[in-house]
Design a protein around this motif. Structure first.
Motif, PDB file in Angstrom:
ATOM      1  N   GLY A 108       0.835  -1.189   0.000  1.00 30.46           N
ATOM      2  CA  GLY A 108       0.000   0.000   0.000  1.00 30.46           C
ATOM      3  C   GLY A 108       0.870   1.239   0.000  1.00 30.46           C
ATOM      4  N   VAL A 109       0.584   2.177  -0.885  1.00 34.51           N
ATOM      5  CA  VAL A 109       1.332   3.432  -0.936  1.00 34.51           C
ATOM      6  C   VAL A 109       0.358   4.581  -0.752  1.00 34.51           C
ATOM      7  N   ASP A 110       0.764   5.584   0.049  1.00 37.80           N
ATOM      8  CA  ASP A 110      -0.125   6.710   0.318  1.00 37.80           C
ATOM      9  C   ASP A 110       0.674   7.997   0.432  1.00 37.80           C
ATOM     10  N   PHE A 111       0.033   9.097   0.019  1.00 40.57           N
ATOM     11  CA  PHE A 111       0.680  10.410   0.045  1.00 40.57           C
ATOM     12  C   PHE A 111       0.862  10.914   1.472  1.00 40.57           C
ATOM     13  N   SER A 112       0.020  10.445   2.387  1.00 41.99           N
ATOM     14  CA  SER A 112       0.109  10.851   3.798  1.00 41.99           C
ATOM     15  C   SER A 112       1.087   9.942   4.529  1.00 41.99           C
ATOM     16  N   ASP A 113       2.249  10.468   4.869  1.00 43.85           N
ATOM     17  CA  ASP A 113       3.243   9.653   5.573  1.00 43.85           C
ATOM     18  C   ASP A 113       2.755   9.279   6.979  1.00 43.85           C
ATOM     19  N   ARG A 114       1.894  10.114   7.573  1.00 41.74           N
ATOM     20  CA  ARG A 114       1.356   9.785   8.901  1.00 41.74           C
ATOM     21  C   ARG A 114       0.383   8.610   8.801  1.00 41.74           C
ATOM     22  N   ALA A 115      -0.408   8.557   7.741  1.00 40.50           N
ATOM     23  CA  ALA A 115      -1.294   7.413   7.538  1.00 40.50           C
ATOM     24  C   ALA A 115      -0.479   6.145   7.314  1.00 40.50           C
ATOM     25  N   VAL A 116       0.618   6.262   6.594  1.00 40.04           N
ATOM     26  CA  VAL A 116       1.498   5.106   6.363  1.00 40.04           C
ATOM     27  C   VAL A 116       2.072   4.596   7.680  1.00 40.04           C
ATOM     28  N   ARG A 117       2.544   5.505   8.533  1.00 39.24           N
ATOM     29  CA  ARG A 117       3.087   5.089   9.827  1.00 39.24           C
ATOM     30  C   ARG A 117       2.015   4.439  10.688  1.00 39.24           C
ATOM     31  N   LEU A 118       0.781   4.944  10.604  1.00 35.20           N
ATOM     32  CA  LEU A 118      -0.331   4.356  11.346  1.00 35.20           C
ATOM     33  C   LEU A 118      -0.575   2.917  10.878  1.00 35.20           C
ATOM     34  N   CYS A 119      -0.561   2.716   9.564  1.00 34.20           N
ATOM     35  CA  CYS A 119      -0.749   1.368   9.014  1.00 34.20           C
ATOM     36  C   CYS A 119       0.391   0.444   9.412  1.00 34.20           C
ATOM     37  N   GLN A 120       1.602   0.949   9.391  1.00 32.95           N
ATOM     38  CA  GLN A 120       2.751   0.134   9.791  1.00 32.95           C
ATOM     39  C   GLN A 120       2.645  -0.313  11.242  1.00 32.95           C
ATOM     40  N   HIS A 121       2.027   0.526  12.055  1.00 35.19           N
ATOM     41  CA  HIS A 121       1.823   0.192  13.464  1.00 35.19           C
ATOM     42  C   HIS A 121       0.702  -0.831  13.645  1.00 35.19           C
ATOM     43  N   HIS A 122      -0.386  -0.685  12.887  1.00 29.48           N
ATOM     44  CA  HIS A 122      -1.576  -1.513  13.103  1.00 29.48           C
ATOM     45  C   HIS A 122      -1.499  -2.893  12.449  1.00 29.48           C
ATOM     46  N   GLU A 136       1.357  10.385  -8.400  1.00 29.52           N
ATOM     47  CA  GLU A 136       1.808  10.922  -9.678  1.00 29.52           C
ATOM     48  C   GLU A 136       3.300  10.718  -9.900  1.00 29.52           C
ATOM     49  N   HIS A 137       3.985  10.145  -8.892  1.00 34.69           N
ATOM     50  CA  HIS A 137       5.417   9.835  -8.987  1.00 34.69           C
ATOM     51  C   HIS A 137       5.690   8.589  -8.149  1.00 34.69           C
ATOM     52  N   LEU A 138       5.175   7.462  -8.575  1.00 36.54           N
ATOM     53  CA  LEU A 138       5.246   6.255  -7.754  1.00 36.54           C
ATOM     54  C   LEU A 138       6.694   5.790  -7.569  1.00 36.54           C
ATOM     55  N   PRO A 139       7.070   5.439  -6.332  1.00 35.17           N
ATOM     56  CA  PRO A 139       8.466   5.076  -6.025  1.00 35.17           C
ATOM     57  C   PRO A 139       8.767   3.598  -6.297  1.00 35.17           C
ATOM     58  N   PHE A 140       8.445   3.135  -7.506  1.00 35.20           N
ATOM     59  CA  PHE A 140       8.660   1.734  -7.857  1.00 35.20           C
ATOM     60  C   PHE A 140       9.222   1.643  -9.271  1.00 35.20           C
ATOM     61  N   ASP A 141       9.912   0.537  -9.543  1.00 34.83           N
ATOM     62  CA  ASP A 141      10.499   0.316 -10.861  1.00 34.83           C
ATOM     63  C   ASP A 141       9.432   0.016 -11.905  1.00 34.83           C
ATOM     64  N   ASP A 142       9.803   0.157 -13.161  1.00 37.97           N
ATOM     65  CA  ASP A 142       8.920  -0.213 -14.259  1.00 37.97           C
ATOM     66  C   ASP A 142       8.585  -1.701 -14.179  1.00 37.97           C
ATOM     67  N   ASP A 143       7.379  -2.051 -14.638  1.00 39.65           N
ATOM     68  CA  ASP A 143       6.968  -3.457 -14.771  1.00 39.65           C
ATOM     69  C   ASP A 143       7.130  -4.228 -13.460  1.00 39.65           C
ATOM     70  N   ALA A 162      -1.230  12.075 -15.169  1.00 37.72           N
ATOM     71  CA  ALA A 162       0.068  11.693 -14.606  1.00 37.72           C
ATOM     72  C   ALA A 162      -0.058  10.403 -13.801  1.00 37.72           C
ATOM     73  N   PHE A 163      -1.141  10.276 -13.052  1.00 33.21           N
ATOM     74  CA  PHE A 163      -1.371   9.054 -12.276  1.00 33.21           C
ATOM     75  C   PHE A 163      -1.509   7.846 -13.188  1.00 33.21           C
ATOM     76  N   LEU A 164      -2.307   7.956 -14.236  1.00 30.14           N
ATOM     77  CA  LEU A 164      -2.507   6.824 -15.146  1.00 30.14           C
ATOM     78  C   LEU A 164      -1.203   6.436 -15.844  1.00 30.14           C
ATOM     79  N   ALA A 165      -0.378   7.417 -16.165  1.00 31.20           N
ATOM     80  CA  ALA A 165       0.924   7.114 -16.767  1.00 31.20           C
ATOM     81  C   ALA A 165       1.795   6.317 -15.805  1.00 31.20           C
ATOM     82  N   GLN A 166       1.709   6.639 -14.513  1.00 31.40           N
ATOM     83  CA  GLN A 166       2.468   5.902 -13.502  1.00 31.40           C
ATOM     84  C   GLN A 166       1.928   4.480 -13.329  1.00 31.40           C
ATOM     85  N   VAL A 167       0.613   4.335 -13.346  1.00 31.30           N
ATOM     86  CA  VAL A 167       0.024   2.999 -13.260  1.00 31.30           C
ATOM     87  C   VAL A 167       0.510   2.138 -14.408  1.00 31.30           C
ATOM     88  N   ARG A 168       0.436   2.675 -15.612  1.00 27.88           N
ATOM     89  CA  ARG A 168       0.888   1.927 -16.791  1.00 27.88           C
ATOM     90  C   ARG A 168       2.370   1.565 -16.680  1.00 27.88           C
TER      91      ARG A 168
END
Length: 269
Positions: A108-122, A136-143, A162-168
């Motif tokens: 799971g990736v989210d723009f809110s780093d606080r929400a991410v930390r909450l998920c990591q805790h739960h 719009e700038h996903l931190p993952f490699d192609d394919d 931009a989001f759809l380009a990142q999904v693709r």
């Protein structure tokens, strides 16, 4: 009046929408940290038994929110695959997909780093993890992924294209994009066109507005009780608007047709 002004500002200025929505989710992750609020979508109801999964007792309270995830994520077999949810929020959807639909890896990736930390805790589920990142700038490699899931999140983004380009980019060839969200009626044609031009092949699309209204009706009392129990009084009305309870602007919009909610399944060539 203020809610309507804010909504108009969001529609007019995408950067304002993206920035303010992030701050809103940051605040919610800071001030309400209990795990009993793990979903933020409007839900899905159906008379089709195949769309009403058998749930463990502890998950029943979130049935309608879970059924929205089930409607979109069960469209393809995810067992043994590597799956990404963009806009994972408070983590309930990614957790459901991992435990019930059986992907080998669920991120799971989210723009809110606080929400991410909450998920990591739960959530301490093997094969499930949460990381911060911009849709719009996903931190993952192609394919990298067999499937990308996006549920009721894209209306917050600065650029859908931009989001759809990142999904693709991050999908493997043949991978699936499993998507559900709403738009004002006058923006539905634009969203359809953006998806059509995303270079991903459409497999299924459905107007699920009636299913969402039915879910909001059925879930109304739980949502109101949860807000009254867990939120300060001065935030109650705002949170009821956010939750789509009866009388909220978005609820009335779904009823009148001013807002349309759709789901899609697309495949990367």
């Amino acid at each position: 009046m203020l809610a309507k002004l804010y909504t108009n500002m969001c529609h007019t200025y995408p950067k304002f929408r993206k920035t303010t929505r992030k701050q809103m989710y940051q605040l919610m992750a800071t001030y309400y940290r209990k795990r009993d609020w793990s979903f933020m979508n409007y839900g899905y109801a159906s008379e089709d038994a195949a769309e009403n999964p058998t749930l463990q007792r502890d998950d029943e309270i979130n049935r309608y929110c879970i059924q929205l995830y089930h409607h979109i994520a069960s469209a393809v077999k995810l067992r043994g695959l590597k799956v990404l949810e963009v806009g994972s929020g408070r983590g309930g959807g990614a957790d459901y997909i991992k435990r019930y639909l059986g992907p080998d890896q669920m991120i799971g990736v989210d723009f809110s780093d606080r929400a991410v930390r909450l998920c990591q805790h739960h959530y301490r589920v093997e094969g499930l993890k949460f990381v911060p990142g911009d849709a719009e700038h996903l931190p993952f490699d192609d394919d990298s992924f067999d499937a990308v899931v996006n549920v009721e999140s894209s209306h917050c983004y600065g650029s859908m294209d931009a989001f759809l380009a990142q999904v693709r980019r991050v999908l493997k060839p043949g991978g699936h994009f499993l998507f559900a969200d709403f738009r004002p009626r006058e923006q539905i044609a634009e969203m359809d066109e953006q998806l059509e031009h995303s270079e991903m092949r459409p497999i299924r699309q459905k107007d699920i507005t009636p299913n969402v209204i039915e879910a909001l009706d059925a879930d109304h009392e739980r949502r109101v009780a949860h807000i009254r129990r867990g939120a300060p009084k001065w935030l109650g009305k705002l949170l009821q608007e956010f939750a789509g309870t009866k009388g909220a602007g978005i609820y009335k919009g779904f009823q009148t047709g001013a807002f349309i909610y759709k789901s899609f399944v697309l495949q990367k060539a």
